[in-house]
Write an enzyme that holds these catalytic residues in place. Structure first.
Site, PDB file in Angstrom:
ATOM      1  N   CYS A 135       0.969  31.800  84.904  1.00  0.00           N
ATOM      2  CA  CYS A 135      -0.463  32.193  84.812  1.00  0.00           C
ATOM      3  C   CYS A 135      -0.991  32.418  83.548  1.00  0.00           C
ATOM      4  O   CYS A 135      -0.310  33.214  82.866  1.00  0.00           O
ATOM      5  CB  CYS A 135      -0.803  33.297  85.647  1.00  0.00           C
ATOM      6  SG  CYS A 135      -2.524  34.063  85.529  1.00  0.00           S
ATOM      7  N   ASP A 175      -4.279  22.003  86.023  1.00  0.00           N
ATOM      8  CA  ASP A 175      -4.129  21.177  84.838  1.00  0.00           C
ATOM      9  C   ASP A 175      -4.689  22.024  83.588  1.00  0.00           C
ATOM     10  O   ASP A 175      -4.222  22.054  82.318  1.00  0.00           O
ATOM     11  CB  ASP A 175      -4.572  19.979  84.833  1.00  0.00           C
ATOM     12  CG  ASP A 175      -3.716  18.878  85.581  1.00  0.00           C
ATOM     13  OD1 ASP A 175      -2.614  19.258  85.877  1.00  0.00           O
ATOM     14  OD2 ASP A 175      -4.493  17.909  86.066  1.00  0.00           O
ATOM     15  N   CYS A 179      -3.771  38.590  89.331  1.00  0.00           N
ATOM     16  CA  CYS A 179      -4.592  39.172  88.276  1.00  0.00           C
ATOM     17  C   CYS A 179      -6.013  38.861  88.462  1.00  0.00           C
ATOM     18  O   CYS A 179      -6.904  39.177  87.516  1.00  0.00           O
ATOM     19  CB  CYS A 179      -3.886  38.799  86.985  1.00  0.00           C
ATOM     20  SG  CYS A 179      -4.312  37.337  86.332  1.00  0.00           S
ATOM     21  N   CYS A 211      -2.156  36.262  82.773  1.00  0.00           N
ATOM     22  CA  CYS A 211      -1.155  37.384  82.569  1.00  0.00           C
ATOM     23  C   CYS A 211       0.165  37.149  82.298  1.00  0.00           C
ATOM     24  O   CYS A 211       0.955  37.858  82.085  1.00  0.00           O
ATOM     25  CB  CYS A 211      -1.295  38.342  83.911  1.00  0.00           C
ATOM     26  SG  CYS A 211      -0.722  37.414  85.400  1.00  0.00           S
ATOM     27  N   ASP A 236      -2.949  19.156  78.317  1.00  0.00           N
ATOM     28  CA  ASP A 236      -2.254  18.613  79.312  1.00  0.00           C
ATOM     29  C   ASP A 236      -2.369  17.269  79.478  1.00  0.00           C
ATOM     30  O   ASP A 236      -3.255  16.925  79.999  1.00  0.00           O
ATOM     31  CB  ASP A 236      -2.509  19.820  80.303  1.00  0.00           C
ATOM     32  CG  ASP A 236      -1.737  19.337  81.393  1.00  0.00           C
ATOM     33  OD1 ASP A 236      -0.260  19.880  81.244  1.00  0.00           O
ATOM     34  OD2 ASP A 236      -2.077  18.898  82.602  1.00  0.00           O
ATOM     35  N   GLU A 248       2.259  18.925  74.807  1.00  0.00           N
ATOM     36  CA  GLU A 248       3.693  19.063  75.324  1.00  0.00           C
ATOM     37  C   GLU A 248       4.682  18.095  74.890  1.00  0.00           C
ATOM     38  O   GLU A 248       4.044  17.071  74.371  1.00  0.00           O
ATOM     39  CB  GLU A 248       3.356  19.226  76.877  1.00  0.00           C
ATOM     40  CG  GLU A 248       2.816  17.770  77.496  1.00  0.00           C
ATOM     41  CD  GLU A 248       2.457  17.851  78.869  1.00  0.00           C
ATOM     42  OE1 GLU A 248       3.482  17.991  79.654  1.00  0.00           O
ATOM     43  OE2 GLU A 248       1.505  17.647  79.201  1.00  0.00           O
TER      44      GLU A 248
HETATM   45 ZN   LIG Z   1      -2.247  35.930  86.479  1.00  0.00          ZN
END
Ligand SMILES: [Zn+2]
Length: 243
Positions: free
Chosen positions: A211, A238, A231, A214, A56, A140
């Protein structure tokens, strides 16, 4: 070396010439002359690596890896900026067309040249390290419009500005130039191709919102540096994006 129409020249070799020379270009930058040789070389053989890494690119850190490691920005320009300002001021006091002015102009150009060489060197070394270590690099796709987005300075209850990473310190354009993301991508793309490493590009659209634990979208302000998910995932913004 010997050149047609010019004759023989003294050349300082910065590295060993490998492969077969295909083209030769002579370039002038400021007072310096460069000989650029393009050579056809054999593929480079690196030890095989099954390891993959997500990278990143950012402003706070030059890059954050999915391993959690960061590559810090060298602030060559920032340091040199003060010197340039001083030189430029000295320049403004000198008469147009004067010998002293010409000398000062040269000094400024030389400093710019030095900074640009240092930046290039940094980008070469960092991209080389990544290509040598990882079999697959995931990056990216650069979207200039997104890159220049910066967190707005936030005020606390007393009207004071809160620290928020990249903002407030100013000189974002300079940071972008300093960082040289585009040049970085160019460097590792060709290094990877030459070494038979895989490079994958992903859309960075949701990398900072989703995230990594999850897959839930966790809405955040640009100024929020931390991801906290239901979660249980707790991560630097980053680092999460890199994962
Ligand atoms: Zn999560």
């Amino acid at each position: 070396m010997s050149l047609a129409k010019i004759g023989s020249l003294k050349v300082k070799l910065h590295r060993e010439i490998k492969g077969t020379i295909k083209t030769c270009t002579i370039k002038r930058e400021g007072d310096a002359w460069y000989v650029i040789l393009a050579c056809e070389v054999e593929h480079e053989h690196l030890e095989e690596s099954q390891e993959a890494v997500g990278i990143d690119l950012g402003l706070l850190h030059f890059a954050t890896l999915s391993t959690g490691e960061t590559i810090e920005n060298p602030r060559y320009s920032r340091k040199a900026e003060k010197r340039v300002a001083r030189l430029q001021q000295a320049l403004s006091g000198k008469k147009r067309g004067s010998h002293r002015r010409r000398k000062a102009v040269k000094q400024v150009a030389k400093l710019h040249q030095k900074v640009s060489n240092q930046r290039r060197d940094f980008l070469h070394k960092q991209s080389r390290k990544l290509v040598n270590t990882y079999g697959t690099l995931v990056l990216e796709e650069l979207q200039p419009a997104n890159m220049s987005k910066r967190p707005k300075p936030k005020q606390d209850g007393n009207g004071k500005y809160l620290p928020n990473g990249a903002a407030a310190k100013g000189g974002l354009n300079k940071s972008l130039v300093d960082a040289g993301w585009g040049m970085f991508q160019q460097f590792y793309t060709y290094k990877a191709a030459n070494a038979g490493r895989q490079v994958l590009f992903v859309t960075p659209k949701y990398t900072s919102q989703v995230c990594s634990g999850c897959g839930t979208v966790v809405k955040k302000e640009l100024s929020e540096r931390w991801l906290s998910c239901e979660c249980g995932t707790e991560l630097d913004r980053d680092h999460n994006a890199a994962l």
